[in-house]
Design a protein around this motif. Sequence first.
Motif: not given
Length: 286
Positions: A181-182, A203-207, A222-233, A249-250
């Motif tokens: 997917t990455e 990301h874990r914050h909703p938990m 945790g492998l997707t923790a920065d995807w919201h930044r990396r992939f212009r979400v 989040h961020e």
Amino acid sequence: MTSTAGGAAQLLAISDLHIGYAENRALVERMRPGTDGDWLLVAGDVAETVADVRWTLKTLAGRFRKVVWVPGNHELWTHPSDPVTLRGVARYDCLVELCRDLGVTTPEDPYPVWDGPGGPVAVAPLFLLYDYSFLPSGCTTKEQGLAYAQGTGIVCTDEYLLHPDPYPSREAWCRARVAETERRLAELPEDLPVIPVNHYPLHRHPMDVLWHPEFAMWCGTGLTADWHRRFRVHTMVYGHLHIPRTTWHEGVRFEEVSVGYPREWRKRSGEPGRLRRILPGEGEER
């Protein structure tokens, strides 16, 4: 990628329909688009049996311009009540073929581009699973986490019904899905925002609000923790937690869009089974 135009259309989302409950099945029977151009994102946990998944997606695909589906853990269970006894990847592949027969977009298809109000934006259906990296406080290994969860009496049914075949473990299957997917997300145009749709949050914050924090082990990686930044979400759409709400989040919007079980949604104010509008967002109407 494919593209479609949409006038006054809306990009809507729902998850955790759990139509094995008659009350939830009735909610699906009442679901209708607001316009002929509406898309619907279905973020997993439709049902435990292949027949119920087919009925639901066929019903919705007959009403909405486009339906996008991702699997939840319940679809991947090899449940005793389901005559389809496929396990692991074979079960997932069966569900993908079912969706293709119905014209429903899956994580195995090209990412469609929403070109209606608030667009253009790539809609990326994801299937990532989890890898037990969201451990309870004080635990450093999966084994410690599972022992702690068993001590509290909170153990996900996945441990008995979600088989990873032919992978040696669910976390190995997760790592393979994350890597593929990455790669696909990295191939998207750099100037195109993305709406990932996954059963679990990226990301874990909703938990942080879980009544039983140990359940987080079965809620992502945790492998997707920065995807919201990396992939212009633009917006991250997910379910699974049965806590429908919006968090930020961020600077990125996270939308939990689940219906949940009748005992849960009966306690909430508002219309049960209401479709959540993802686009157009505030200030994005045109």
